[in-house]
Design a protein around this motif. Sequence first.
Motif, PDB file in Angstrom:
ATOM      1  N   ARG A  81      -0.776  -5.160   7.829  1.00 58.85           N
ATOM      2  CA  ARG A  81      -0.334  -4.409   6.646  1.00 58.85           C
ATOM      3  C   ARG A  81       0.111  -3.007   7.047  1.00 58.85           C
ATOM      4  O   ARG A  81       1.153  -2.512   6.609  1.00 58.85           O
ATOM      5  N   VAL A 123       2.793  -0.879   4.344  1.00 58.13           N
ATOM      6  CA  VAL A 123       2.557  -0.992   2.908  1.00 58.13           C
ATOM      7  C   VAL A 123       1.096  -0.706   2.605  1.00 58.13           C
ATOM      8  O   VAL A 123       0.213  -0.919   3.428  1.00 58.13           O
ATOM      9  N   SER A 124       0.841  -0.221   1.412  1.00 60.92           N
ATOM     10  CA  SER A 124      -0.521   0.044   0.957  1.00 60.92           C
ATOM     11  C   SER A 124      -1.159  -1.265   0.501  1.00 60.92           C
ATOM     12  O   SER A 124      -0.476  -2.274   0.285  1.00 60.92           O
ATOM     13  N   GLU A 181      -2.337  -1.696  -2.391  1.00 61.03           N
ATOM     14  CA  GLU A 181      -1.817  -1.916  -3.739  1.00 61.03           C
ATOM     15  C   GLU A 181      -0.456  -2.603  -3.702  1.00 61.03           C
ATOM     16  O   GLU A 181      -0.211  -3.560  -4.445  1.00 61.03           O
ATOM     17  N   ARG A 182       0.425  -2.137  -2.816  1.00 63.24           N
ATOM     18  CA  ARG A 182       1.763  -2.736  -2.726  1.00 63.24           C
ATOM     19  C   ARG A 182       1.680  -4.173  -2.200  1.00 63.24           C
ATOM     20  O   ARG A 182       2.374  -5.053  -2.704  1.00 63.24           O
ATOM     21  N   GLN A 199       0.637  -6.402  -4.969  1.00 66.48           N
ATOM     22  CA  GLN A 199       1.757  -6.670  -5.882  1.00 66.48           C
ATOM     23  C   GLN A 199       2.686  -7.721  -5.296  1.00 66.48           C
ATOM     24  O   GLN A 199       3.086  -8.664  -5.984  1.00 66.48           O
ATOM     25  N   LEU A 200       3.030  -7.552  -4.020  1.00 65.10           N
ATOM     26  CA  LEU A 200       3.958  -8.489  -3.371  1.00 65.10           C
ATOM     27  C   LEU A 200       3.385  -9.908  -3.280  1.00 65.10           C
ATOM     28  O   LEU A 200       4.124 -10.884  -3.350  1.00 65.10           O
ATOM     29  N   ARG A 217      -5.538  -5.794  -6.230  1.00 61.56           N
ATOM     30  CA  ARG A 217      -5.721  -4.892  -5.105  1.00 61.56           C
ATOM     31  C   ARG A 217      -7.149  -4.950  -4.569  1.00 61.56           C
ATOM     32  O   ARG A 217      -7.385  -4.923  -3.370  1.00 61.56           O
TER      33      ARG A 217
END
Length: 109
Positions: A48, A53-54, A56-57, A60-61, A66
């Motif tokens: 990651r 990317v975080s 959280e992101r 989402q993806l 999260r």
Amino acid sequence: MPREQPNISWPDGPHPAGPPPPDFPAASAAESQLAQRRAFGANLRALRKEVGVSQERLAQLANMDRAYVGHVENGRRNISLHAMWQLAAALRVSPALFFRQPSGAEEGQ
């Protein structure tokens, strides 16, 4: 103190892979599962961060919560095969990378 390796006999003789190496640590099933979850999580976190990317992101993806991603990264959740594929697709990496041997730096984070 190291534990003794269990004496497992196979119907046709010794285990096909041979005996474990002498320095191979014997662990209970629970310890082994925890170590596997932590190694998987360390690899997920490293990938990651490599992608940039975080949590959280990534969540989402991958269409996940999260907190779930955080729990997987910390070895507190046993991830399903389906969820593993979702995370790999979100990161655009091979799922095999989740199973590489983590380095000491990644393991301790």
